[in-house]
Design a protein around this motif. Structure first.
Motif, PDB file in Angstrom:
ATOM      1  N   VAL B 110       0.866  -1.181   0.000  1.00 27.20           N
ATOM      2  CA  VAL B 110       0.000   0.000   0.000  1.00 27.20           C
ATOM      3  C   VAL B 110       0.896   1.223   0.000  1.00 27.20           C
ATOM      4  O   VAL B 110       1.593   1.496   0.978  1.00 27.20           O
ATOM      5  CB  VAL B 110      -0.933   0.018   1.236  1.00 27.20           C
ATOM      6  N   ASP B 111       0.885   1.933  -1.123  1.00 23.93           N
ATOM      7  CA  ASP B 111       1.730   3.111  -1.281  1.00 23.93           C
ATOM      8  C   ASP B 111       0.916   4.316  -0.849  1.00 23.93           C
ATOM      9  O   ASP B 111       0.063   4.778  -1.590  1.00 23.93           O
ATOM     10  CB  ASP B 111       2.134   3.219  -2.763  1.00 23.93           C
ATOM     11  N   LEU B 112       1.167   4.791   0.376  1.00 27.70           N
ATOM     12  CA  LEU B 112       0.343   5.881   0.904  1.00 27.70           C
ATOM     13  C   LEU B 112       0.492   7.125   0.048  1.00 27.70           C
ATOM     14  O   LEU B 112       1.539   7.374  -0.542  1.00 27.70           O
ATOM     15  CB  LEU B 112       0.746   6.193   2.350  1.00 27.70           C
ATOM     16  N   ARG B 113      -0.583   7.898  -0.020  1.00 25.11           N
ATOM     17  CA  ARG B 113      -0.564   9.050  -0.929  1.00 25.11           C
ATOM     18  C   ARG B 113       0.103  10.250  -0.293  1.00 25.11           C
ATOM     19  O   ARG B 113       0.585  11.121  -0.983  1.00 25.11           O
ATOM     20  CB  ARG B 113      -1.989   9.405  -1.305  1.00 25.11           C
ATOM     21  N   LEU B 120       2.192   8.200   8.107  1.00 25.79           N
ATOM     22  CA  LEU B 120       2.658   6.816   7.923  1.00 25.79           C
ATOM     23  C   LEU B 120       2.611   6.063   9.251  1.00 25.79           C
ATOM     24  O   LEU B 120       2.117   4.936   9.331  1.00 25.79           O
ATOM     25  CB  LEU B 120       4.078   6.819   7.362  1.00 25.79           C
ATOM     26  N   THR B 121       3.124   6.707  10.303  1.00 31.02           N
ATOM     27  CA  THR B 121       3.169   6.043  11.605  1.00 31.02           C
ATOM     28  C   THR B 121       1.779   5.757  12.134  1.00 31.02           C
ATOM     29  O   THR B 121       1.489   4.641  12.577  1.00 31.02           O
ATOM     30  CB  THR B 121       3.927   6.930  12.616  1.00 31.02           C
ATOM     31  N   VAL B 122       0.920   6.773  12.077  1.00 25.63           N
ATOM     32  CA  VAL B 122      -0.422   6.592  12.643  1.00 25.63           C
ATOM     33  C   VAL B 122      -1.186   5.530  11.859  1.00 25.63           C
ATOM     34  O   VAL B 122      -1.837   4.661  12.439  1.00 25.63           O
ATOM     35  CB  VAL B 122      -1.183   7.939  12.655  1.00 25.63           C
ATOM     36  N   VAL B 123      -1.088   5.589  10.520  1.00 25.39           N
ATOM     37  CA  VAL B 123      -1.794   4.596   9.706  1.00 25.39           C
ATOM     38  C   VAL B 123      -1.257   3.195  10.009  1.00 25.39           C
ATOM     39  O   VAL B 123      -2.022   2.235  10.171  1.00 25.39           O
ATOM     40  CB  VAL B 123      -1.673   4.922   8.200  1.00 25.39           C
ATOM     41  N   ALA B 124       0.060   3.075  10.131  1.00 26.38           N
ATOM     42  CA  ALA B 124       0.645   1.754  10.415  1.00 26.38           C
ATOM     43  C   ALA B 124       0.167   1.239  11.773  1.00 26.38           C
ATOM     44  O   ALA B 124      -0.205   0.069  11.907  1.00 26.38           O
ATOM     45  CB  ALA B 124       2.167   1.836  10.380  1.00 26.38           C
ATOM     46  N   GLU B 125       0.160   2.105  12.764  1.00 35.97           N
ATOM     47  CA  GLU B 125      -0.291   1.693  14.101  1.00 35.97           C
ATOM     48  C   GLU B 125      -1.739   1.236  14.049  1.00 35.97           C
ATOM     49  O   GLU B 125      -2.092   0.186  14.591  1.00 35.97           O
ATOM     50  CB  GLU B 125      -0.167   2.871  15.081  1.00 35.97           C
ATOM     51  N   LEU B 134      -1.486  -6.933   9.355  1.00 40.80           N
ATOM     52  CA  LEU B 134      -0.252  -6.832  10.131  1.00 40.80           C
ATOM     53  C   LEU B 134       0.772  -6.139   9.234  1.00 40.80           C
ATOM     54  O   LEU B 134       0.885  -6.491   8.065  1.00 40.80           O
ATOM     55  CB  LEU B 134       0.213  -8.250  10.463  1.00 40.80           C
ATOM     56  N   VAL B 135       1.485  -5.165   9.771  1.00 45.81           N
ATOM     57  CA  VAL B 135       2.482  -4.475   8.954  1.00 45.81           C
ATOM     58  C   VAL B 135       3.770  -5.283   8.987  1.00 45.81           C
ATOM     59  O   VAL B 135       4.373  -5.432  10.046  1.00 45.81           O
ATOM     60  CB  VAL B 135       2.724  -3.050   9.479  1.00 45.81           C
ATOM     61  N   VAL B 136       4.184  -5.848   7.852  1.00 43.45           N
ATOM     62  CA  VAL B 136       5.421  -6.621   7.860  1.00 43.45           C
ATOM     63  C   VAL B 136       6.606  -5.790   7.406  1.00 43.45           C
ATOM     64  O   VAL B 136       7.748  -6.185   7.624  1.00 43.45           O
ATOM     65  CB  VAL B 136       5.342  -7.881   6.979  1.00 43.45           C
ATOM     66  N   GLU B 137       6.348  -4.673   6.751  1.00 42.09           N
ATOM     67  CA  GLU B 137       7.461  -3.866   6.269  1.00 42.09           C
ATOM     68  C   GLU B 137       6.928  -2.448   6.076  1.00 42.09           C
ATOM     69  O   GLU B 137       5.828  -2.267   5.586  1.00 42.09           O
ATOM     70  CB  GLU B 137       7.960  -4.444   4.929  1.00 42.09           C
ATOM     71  N   ALA B 138       7.731  -1.474   6.490  1.00 41.77           N
ATOM     72  CA  ALA B 138       7.343  -0.081   6.276  1.00 41.77           C
ATOM     73  C   ALA B 138       8.530   0.650   5.679  1.00 41.77           C
ATOM     74  O   ALA B 138       9.626   0.581   6.221  1.00 41.77           O
ATOM     75  CB  ALA B 138       6.917   0.568   7.597  1.00 41.77           C
ATOM     76  N   ARG B 139       8.340   1.297   4.551  1.00 44.49           N
ATOM     77  CA  ARG B 139       9.421   2.039   3.903  1.00 44.49           C
ATOM     78  C   ARG B 139       9.193   3.518   4.115  1.00 44.49           C
ATOM     79  O   ARG B 139       8.225   4.074   3.614  1.00 44.49           O
ATOM     80  CB  ARG B 139       9.420   1.749   2.404  1.00 44.49           C
ATOM     81  N   ARG B 140      10.107   4.106   4.853  1.00 50.15           N
ATOM     82  CA  ARG B 140       9.956   5.528   5.117  1.00 50.15           C
ATOM     83  C   ARG B 140      10.248   6.345   3.866  1.00 50.15           C
ATOM     84  O   ARG B 140       9.683   7.400   3.639  1.00 50.15           O
ATOM     85  CB  ARG B 140      10.907   5.926   6.237  1.00 50.15           C
ATOM     86  N   SER B 141      11.177   5.860   3.008  1.00 52.02           N
ATOM     87  CA  SER B 141      11.597   6.642   1.853  1.00 52.02           C
ATOM     88  C   SER B 141      10.439   6.887   0.892  1.00 52.02           C
ATOM     89  O   SER B 141      10.309   7.970   0.346  1.00 52.02           O
ATOM     90  CB  SER B 141      12.740   5.927   1.142  1.00 52.02           C
ATOM     91  N   THR B 142       9.623   5.869   0.675  1.00 57.38           N
ATOM     92  CA  THR B 142       8.524   6.025  -0.275  1.00 57.38           C
ATOM     93  C   THR B 142       7.168   6.058   0.423  1.00 57.38           C
ATOM     94  O   THR B 142       6.140   6.138  -0.239  1.00 57.38           O
ATOM     95  CB  THR B 142       8.518   4.848  -1.264  1.00 57.38           C
ATOM     96  N   HIS B 143       7.170   5.981   1.749  1.00 59.19           N
ATOM     97  CA  HIS B 143       5.919   5.934   2.510  1.00 59.19           C
ATOM     98  C   HIS B 143       5.031   4.799   2.018  1.00 59.19           C
ATOM     99  O   HIS B 143       3.890   5.005   1.619  1.00 59.19           O
ATOM    100  CB  HIS B 143       5.201   7.274   2.468  1.00 59.19           C
ATOM    101  N   THR B 144       5.627   3.630   2.008  1.00 63.91           N
ATOM    102  CA  THR B 144       4.916   2.439   1.575  1.00 63.91           C
ATOM    103  C   THR B 144       4.783   1.482   2.750  1.00 63.91           C
ATOM    104  O   THR B 144       5.735   1.289   3.504  1.00 63.91           O
ATOM    105  CB  THR B 144       5.690   1.739   0.445  1.00 63.91           C
ATOM    106  N   LEU B 145       3.601   0.908   2.882  1.00 58.06           N
ATOM    107  CA  LEU B 145       3.398  -0.128   3.890  1.00 58.06           C
ATOM    108  C   LEU B 145       3.191  -1.452   3.187  1.00 58.06           C
ATOM    109  O   LEU B 145       2.565  -1.512   2.125  1.00 58.06           O
ATOM    110  CB  LEU B 145       2.155   0.169   4.732  1.00 58.06           C
TER     111      LEU B 145
END
Lengths: 121, 193
Positions: B110-113, B120-125, B134-145
């Motif tokens: 899911v590539d957040l807009r 990103l943090t709040v959505v992941a939580e 369940l969030v298995v990977e979060a990319r801060r660079s592209t804001h992808t979950l």
């Protein structure tokens, strides 16, 4: 029935429902096939189960001091659970401990570097 | 998550005193008072002392964010979240109790807009707290979950989960108005698909 009785009954219902959700979580841990699916059971029904149990306790205890403590429990549980489950899930996925035959879609595997220690080639 | 030494806030490490943030001190003191369970001069002063000590020993960089909290939208976010938790708990419980059936899961991207770390943090939580994802990977660079979805079933279940996550993101942005800039509308085809 006075208000106190109503609160007591509601508290009892909340405690039983919370205990049931926790029981289902335990069943899930035993029954699900791989770590990631088990994580759903281990972390998730707990969210509602715990909230319901805390609500039941709040209805029964009815003291401001206890309420503050219960709110703290809820807040910290809800802030820390996702991080813990994320770290475990992430590690297990990277270690290849996933039943890939059970995945209908997998967007992640091809973006990760190949891990030579992974049990799958 | 990952400590990247090249991050600017790591290089220009703030002096210890900058770790003394009033909001953090007040919050820690409130926790202290709640743990003691009674509101008295002893617990309040003790809490403030402990809070200041904690902030000095573990200084955090000051967060720069322009929050614009909209109470009504925040209320909606919380109500929808609780409703989602209840509905999803029932679904996951049902999946659990169907002992014979193996769940058909999915790992979706899911590539957040928005490009806000806070969103990103709040959505992941919040996605993590809702059962079934369940969030298995979060990319801060592209804001992808990357979400692991329990018993997604088929492509339709996957699309539904993706739509729900985007809807959650929108609710978070509306509630917090984080320094995101406008929500990009360019990817709307993913919502309608």
């Amino acid at each position: 029935m006075s208000l106190v009785d109503v609160a007591d009954v509601a508290a009892g219902v909340c405690l039983v429902v919370g205990a049931l959700l926790t029981l289902i979580a335990a069943i899930g841990i035993l029954r699900f096939p791989d770590l990631l699916t088990r994580m759903h059971s281990a972390t998730k029904p707990q969210v509602l189960g715990l909230l319901v149990i805390l609500l039941g306790l709040a209805l029964r205890l009815r003291e401001p001091a206890a309420l503050g403590l219960l709110v703290m429990v809820a807040v910290f549980q809800m802030v820390t659970t996702p991080i813990g489950s994320h770290m475990v899930g992430r590690a297990s996925f990277r270690a290849g401990q996933v039943r890939r035959d059970l995945l209908v879609v997998d967007d992640l595997s091809h973006t990760l570097p190949v891990d030579p220690t992974s049990p799958e080639k | 998550m990952r400590t990247a030494p090249q991050r600017p806030d790591e290089l220009s490490r703030p002096p210890r005193v900058a770790g003394l943030q009033p909001a953090a001190v007040l919050w820690l003191a409130a926790v202290w008072v709640a743990l003691w369970g009674d509101l008295s001069a002893f617990t309040v002063v003790g809490g403030l002392v402990v809070a200041v000590a904690v902030c000095l020993v573990f200084p955090f960089p000051r967060l720069r964010m322009r929050l614009r909290v909209r109470p009504l939208w925040l209320g909606w976010l919380v109500v929808r979240f609780l409703a989602d938790v209840v509905v999803a708990s029932v679904q996951v419980s049902w999946t659990t109790l169907q002992l014979r059936r193996e769940p058909r899961n999915a790992v979706i991207e899911v590539d957040l807009r928005t490009d806000s770390d806070l969103v990103l943090t709040v959505v992941a939580e919040m996605t993590s707290l809702v059962p079934g994802s369940l969030v298995v990977e979060a990319r801060r660079s592209t804001h992808t979950l990357f979400l692991h979805v329990l018993d997604a079933g088929d492509q339709r279940g996957v699309d539904k989960m993706r739509r729900q996550t985007f809807a959650l993101e929108r609710r978070v942005v509306m509630a917090l108005g984080a320094d995101t800039g406008p929500v990009q509308e360019t990817r709307s085809e993913e919502v309608s698909s």
